[in-house]
Write an enzyme that holds these catalytic residues in place. Structure first.
Site, mmCIF file in Angstrom:
data_model
loop_
_atom_site.group_PDB
_atom_site.id
_atom_site.type_symbol
_atom_site.label_atom_id
_atom_site.label_comp_id
_atom_site.label_asym_id
_atom_site.label_seq_id
_atom_site.Cartn_x
_atom_site.Cartn_y
_atom_site.Cartn_z
ATOM 1 N N GLY A 9 41.858 126.794 118.490
ATOM 2 C CA GLY A 9 42.260 128.333 117.604
ATOM 3 C C GLY A 9 41.295 129.466 117.899
ATOM 4 N N GLY A 10 42.817 130.262 117.754
ATOM 5 C CA GLY A 10 41.864 131.757 117.273
ATOM 6 C C GLY A 10 41.320 131.910 116.108
ATOM 7 N NE ARG A 12 37.250 134.705 109.058
ATOM 8 C CZ ARG A 12 36.336 133.712 108.540
ATOM 9 N NH1 ARG A 12 35.737 132.498 108.879
ATOM 10 N NH2 ARG A 12 35.384 134.403 108.174
ATOM 11 N N GLY A 14 41.706 128.815 111.467
ATOM 12 C CA GLY A 14 42.018 127.386 110.504
ATOM 13 C C GLY A 14 41.237 126.242 111.438
ATOM 14 C CE LYS A 15 37.958 128.848 116.183
ATOM 15 N NZ LYS A 15 38.329 129.971 114.960
ATOM 16 C CB ALA A 34 25.118 125.595 112.640
ATOM 17 C CG HIS A 50 29.572 128.476 106.427
ATOM 18 N ND1 HIS A 50 30.764 128.573 107.519
ATOM 19 C CD2 HIS A 50 30.138 130.408 106.115
ATOM 20 C CE1 HIS A 50 31.237 129.398 107.331
ATOM 21 N NE2 HIS A 50 31.242 130.261 106.405
ATOM 22 C CD GLU A 63 20.332 126.774 111.739
ATOM 23 O OE1 GLU A 63 20.099 127.709 112.284
ATOM 24 O OE2 GLU A 63 20.491 126.604 110.676
#
Length: 182
Positions: A9-10, A12, A14-15, A34, A50, A63
């Site tokens: 998705g783009g 923001r 919500g992905k 991450a 987060h 990470e």
């Protein structure tokens, strides 16, 4: 053999939230991978926020900016793995230690196939988050066009291998490919 779920998705869209919600509905040890390098104070603060939020929900965090396949192989105890995100992974492959690397679509396809193979060998479910970066205008410079193309190539390879693919739009998941082959 793992189940692979790709969520795109783009910015923001919500992905990431969708991926975390899907992951949290699954049983077992959960590992968040991450790929974002902490480049500045704002990014470090965001990463810490987060991490605290996920830790409170029982997540482990690793990470890894480059060797996602190696990380998956080293963490078989994690029955649910969420990698966020492939877009930054592509960036990290393209830029290492502030040096641009010469990576083309063939090399990107090969790296994505290695990742998919590692996902398939991992027990449980692997969720991969990525951005859909090719729906806007054509970038004005060669580097930005190359990056857009590499992300697109990575996304195509991973989506072809994934069991499920979702496109997040305005916080809503749109199924693109389901386990039934859709």
């Amino acid at each position: 053999m793992a189940r692979i779920i790709l969520i795109t998705g783009g910015c923001r869209s919500g992905k990431s939230r969708l991926a975390q919600e899907k992951a949290e509905k699954l049983p077992g040890c959960k590992l968040f991978v991450a790929t974002c390098p902490p480049l500045d104070a704002e990014m470090r603060a965001r990463i810490q926020r987060h991490q605290r939020e996920r830790e409170a929900r029982g997540w482990l965090t690793a990470e890894e900016e480059l060797d996602l396949a190696g990380l998956l192989a080293s963490r078989p105890e994690a029955e649910v793995v969420l990698v966020d995100c492939l877009t930054l992974w592509v960036n990290n492959l393209l830029f290492t230690a502030d040096c641009q690397k010469d990576i083309g679509e063939d090399e990107m396809s090969a790296a994505a196939r290695v990742l998919v193979e590692a996902c398939r060998r991992h027990p449980g479910t692997v969720l991969l988050v990525t951005n859909e970066v090719g729906m806007g205008i054509v970038p004005e410079n060669a580097l930005a066009r190359s990056y857009r193309d590499l992300v697109g190539r990575c996304n195509q390879v991973v989506a072809a291998a994934a069991d499920e693919v979702y496109l997040a739009v305005c916080g809503l998941p749109l199924p693109v490919k389901t386990s039934g082959g859709g």
